[in-house]
Design an enzyme around this catalytic site. Structure first.
Site, PDB file in Angstrom:
ATOM      1  N   GLY A  45       0.807  -1.220   0.000  1.00 58.18           N
ATOM      2  CA  GLY A  45       0.000   0.000   0.000  1.00 58.18           C
ATOM      3  C   GLY A  45       0.836   1.264   0.000  1.00 58.18           C
ATOM      4  N   ARG A 337       9.191 -24.084   3.899  1.00 61.31           N
ATOM      5  CA  ARG A 337       8.439 -24.006   5.141  1.00 61.31           C
ATOM      6  C   ARG A 337       7.423 -25.131   5.312  1.00 61.31           C
ATOM      7  NH1 ARG A 337       7.662 -17.419   5.149  1.00 61.31           N
ATOM      8  NH2 ARG A 337       9.799 -17.029   5.803  1.00 61.31           N
ATOM      9  N   HIS A 408       1.144 -18.241   9.526  1.00 58.63           N
ATOM     10  CA  HIS A 408       2.021 -17.107   9.308  1.00 58.63           C
ATOM     11  C   HIS A 408       1.615 -16.248   8.113  1.00 58.63           C
ATOM     12  CE1 HIS A 408       5.610 -14.765   9.148  1.00 58.63           C
ATOM     13  NE2 HIS A 408       6.018 -15.277   8.018  1.00 58.63           N
TER      14      HIS A 408
END
Lengths: 644, 248
Positions: A45, A337, A408
């Site tokens: 943003g 991960r 996460h």
């Protein structure tokens, strides 16, 4: 509606350049006639708002925090990838592209990922020029480190707080534009709905979180840079305020939701200590560079550890199972991960976990401390070690850290085409809020890269194409759609404020989180998901009868803010379960127990599921409609991911 | 643990506030301070009472949103620690804890313990940046920065903008906050072109916001959760005075 991803023709490496040339331009004098709304001021943003304002557009930026600098990008620790090949270790744009596609388990678009890898190099240049203090070597050059899922060192970092430093860079660029009057900043403002006029996004409805005022804002285009929805699990590494409301309300106004079931469970987080826990804390993946993951070889030893009869250092080398190094000799502790998380769960399920709860594995630095010395390890990870010490009261220099996977990141998000436009014309989604670049699993140090790629280097080109098409005629809030949407928002608030039951919103949130973690978390099954669906739908009904929402609308009211967000999370939870049920395969972070290889790895089904699932909202209590965007792979061969 | 809390309650910036006493019962020493407040708030909501408003977000000590004067100290008794990272094991069973918002004229109370720190944003907007647009910048490795300077600039850059320095200062001075940013850019080659205008603009904005002056008590450094050093203030003073003499 047929989904068109608008992927440009031509060879992979030329697609973005060609596309940039083919996009329509808005001439400099006309740019000031266009208004653009940017919701969220994280990396995506803030970088988008600043870059668009620099081009000359009038930008209105919104964040719910008290300052744009607090967006949750700030908490990213480890680093940001870029295919600079400064190490001369064989990196290239194509290798970063390949690693990302493979890491995502072949569920991302080739063209998007290639573009991401291509602009990654510009991001580092940009940030350095802004004064972002990346780690350096004695000669003054930038330093790099390696990260999970890659065999080259391409990660740039700023101690353990890369996110804060990159965000402060983007925030400074945003501040410059605010100072120049090109960005109007609205803090403590929450977007509660999207205004659609004649099928096009033309504004938003917000609530001023200080005085409760409901406001309408009009613009030629609306950019949602509102982050992910990990807090649907209640416990996650997200900030307390991170929520799905802006994206979800846009979804209800016609924006398709892509791959909602793809969630990332990060392997190295501080384990849960009790029911009071409000959030989980991540320990950067970079720790796996120097820490070794292990559990005792036997259940018996693990039991003794948990009872406090012995300590980690009492366990002999031959009685330790360095399970990642054992199973994946070539990647070792640096497997992606999803693989690391699943293996940690597996050894804990076998009863070999450590810590009081048995839901943890060791991350041990003693070898590194012996090899490199305590000072070197402290220089690399000092702040993470301190944070760990503070939270757990255990000194990681003296005993191994205990870690366990936690929610996460969410790879899913609003469906966007190559231009980052959602299925609602004029509405864009950037950064974690969109679904686009990480497939079914995101590699470490790629979230910062994607947020900044979208904001600095993609949207400034693509939004112009749309704006040039619709023309610069002023857009204001006079259209009845604004009043109508505002009225609906006010009615929703009124209904929420009328809830004076007996159960707090936090209790509902915790219940939802438990359901999601149990049945739609690290491991999913048809049976569990079906059960979850029923449980969530019951929870939703109960919420609208028995929740307690206090206070009034025209004041600071955290009770009301939470209630709106949790109500949306409950609805999203149902869609995540539907999506997970629909996807009869395992891929990346989506692991269906029914679909695994004999070694227990994720088993994809490329024939039937090599598509993006884009869900269309069909109205209250109606099942959502599934649209499929087939993924076409022309440059990589789909193989079973192997990190052995 | 069982604790007594004396909490500042204030409906909004226009209404006078007062201390209200609450019991915090069955608190685990493993809870963070904010989780302890969550427990109190959940009880308040259950009994249809307005929960205590406080600012917080990341709960990892990095976003700078949490605040609170705890027993007269910003972010509580533990050094180099934000409130969200302060755990109840730092307190004793049966203790009375006084919780107040940051107190400074430039930080008006929003509600209860939450204050408006937008003055910090306005100071940054006045010049806390390098004027570089997106694109058209040199390759990152063309700007060489010696490690010692990069590290020193980094130390200044770790400020999280929480406002503890202002709350700690008897003059409610924002010198530590402003000087950290001014220093970061003054030390780096990227910040040279605008270093003097920047120092001037940011200091002037700081004064306009109504922050007090620095009288060298160093309370800010002692209470800063990120251990920002007062040497930054000396640097900023030098930058500011140089700005008067050396027209950049």
């Amino acid at each position: 509606m047929k989904l068109d991803a608008k992927i440009p023709e031509g060879p992979l490496a030329e697609k973005w350049s060609k596309h940039k040339f083919n996009l329509k331009l808005v001439n400099p004098a006309n740019k000031r006639k266009y208004d653009i709304i940017v919701v969220g001021t994280g990396l995506a943003g803030a970088s988008a708002a600043a870059s668009l304002a620099e081009l000359g557009y009038n930008v209105k930026a919104f964040c719910f925090q008290d300052s744009p600098r607090r967006a949750h990008s700030i908490a990213a620790q480890g680093g940001i990838n870029a295919a600079k090949n400064y190490r001369n270790d064989g990196d290239s744009v194509f290798r970063l592209f390949y690693d990302t596609i493979k890491g995502g388990d072949y569920r991302a678009r080739e063209a998007n990922v290639y573009r991401l890898a291509e602009v990654s190099v510009n991001i580092i240049d940009q940030c350095v020029a802004q004064g972002v203090p990346f780690a350096r070597e004695y000669g003054g050059l930038l330093d790099n480190r390696s990260f999970g899922g890659a065999q080259v060192s391409r990660t740039f970092y700023a101690r353990g707080q890369t996110g804060q430093q990159l965000l402060l860079g983007a925030y400074s660029a945003l501040n410059r534009q605010i100072n120049e009057g090109k960005v109007k900043m609205y803090t403590r403002s929450e977007m509660l709905d999207l205004v659609v006029v004649d099928g096009k996004a033309q504004g938003i409805v917000t609530r001023n979180l200080v005085n409760g005022k409901i406001e309408t804002h009009a613009a030629h285009a609306v950019l949602l840079c509102t982050g992910g929805y990990g807090n649907v699990f209640y416990l996650s590494t997200n900030a307390m305020g991170s929520n799905v409301t802006a994206a979800w309300r846009a979804h209800k106004r016609g924006a398709f939701f892509g791959n909602p079931c793809y969630t990332q469970i990060h392997p190295t987080c501080i384990p849960v200590t009790g029911d009071h826990q409000s959030k989980l804390t991540l320990m950067s993946e970079s720790l796996r560079n120097d820490g070794r993951v292990w559990v005792p070889k036997t259940v018996d030893l693990s039991q003794k550890l948990r009872n406090g009869e012995i300590k980690a250092k009492d366990i002999k080398e031959e009685d330790r199972d360095y399970f990642l190094e054992r199973k994946y000799p070539s990647f070792g502790n640096l497997v992606p991960r999803d693989v690391a998380s699943r293996n940690a769960k597996q050894v804990c399920d076998e009863g070999r976990g450590v810590g009081k709860s048995g839901l943890a594995v060791f991350l041990d630095f003693s070898d590194s401390i012996n090899r490199l010395g305590k000072d070197t390890v402290a220089a690399k990870y000092g702040n993470l070690f301190d944070m760990y010490y503070q939270i757990t009261d255990e000194n990681p220099y003296e005993q191994p850290m205990r870690i366990y996977p936690a929610v996460h990141y969410t790879m899913g998000g609003l469906w966007v085409d190559y231009n980052l436009m959602t299925s609602v014309p004029g509405l864009y989604a950037l950064g974690e809020a969109n679904f686009s670049d990480h497939g079914a699993n995101r590699l470490g140090a790629s979230a910062l890269m994607q947020g900044l790629a979208d904001g600095y280097f993609v949207i400034p080109y693509t939004v112009g194409d749309y704006l040039a098409t619709i023309g610069p005629a002023p857009i204001n809030t006079n259209h009845p759609a604004f009043e109508q949407t505002k009225k609906e928002v006010e009615e929703n608030i009124k209904t929420l404020l009328s809830l004076r039951g007996n159960k707090t919103v936090d209790e509902y949130h915790r219940d939802l989180g438990k359901i999601m973690w149990e049945y739609c978390g690290m491991s999913r099954s048809e049976e569990g998901l079906k059960k979850a669906k029923k449980l969530i739908s019951d929870l939703r009904e109960d919420f609208w009868k028995n929740a307690i929402v206090l206070g009034e609308g025209e004041e600071v009211n955290q009770s009301l803010e939470k209630a709106g967000r949790v109500a949306d999370f409950i609805e999203l939870g149902e869609l995540m379960v539907d999506d997970a049920l629909n996807r009869n395969e395992s891929c990346g972070g989506h692991f269906r127990e029914e679909y695994q290889t004999p070694e227990g790895e994720a088993l994809r089904n490329d024939d039937d599921y090599a598509y993006v699932a884009a869900w269309e909202y069909k109205g209250k209590n109606q099942p959502e409609e599934l649209h499929k965007e087939e993924l076409v792979f022309e440059n990589v061969k789909l193989t079973q991911r192997s990190y052995k | 643990m069982n604790l007594t809390l004396k909490v500042w309650r204030q409906k909004n910036s226009q209404t006078p506030g007062k201390f209200v006493t609450y019991k915090a019962e069955e608190i685990s020493p493993d809870m963070s301070f904010l989780e302890m407040l969550d427990v109190v708030n959940e009880k308040l909501v259950k009994t249809q009472e307005d929960p205590i408003q406080f600012d917080h977000d990341c709960r990892e000590g990095i976003c700078g949103m949490c605040s609170l004067m705890i027993n007269g100290e910003p972010h509580g008794p533990k050094r180099a620690t934000t409130t969200c990272q302060l755990h109840m094991r730092s307190f004793k069973d049966g203790e009375t804890i006084v919780i107040e918002p940051w107190r400074a004229a430039a930080f008006p109370v929003v509600k209860d313990l939450a204050v408006d720190r937008s003055a910090f944003d306005r100071i940054q907007q006045a010049g806390g940046y390098v004027s570089v647009g997106t694109g058209g910048v040199p390759d990152a490795n063309e700007i060489l920065i010696p490690k010692t300077i990069a590290d020193e600039a980094f130390n200044s850059a770790t400020c999280i903008g929480c406002g503890a320095c202002v709350a700690a200062c008897k003059n409610a001075s924002a010198m530590l906050f402003v000087s950290a940013k001014v220093s970061q850019y003054a030390m780096l080659p990227q910040g040279q072109t605008e270093r003097y205008e920047r120092a001037k603009a940011m200091v002037n904005q700081m004064d306009d916001e109504g922050f007090g002056s620095c009288t060298n008590t160093y309370a800010c450094e002692a209470q800063c959760p990120k251990e920002i050093k007062v040497t930054n203030i000396a640097r900023m003073n030098r930058e500011y005075f140089n700005a008067e003499f050396i027209k950049g």
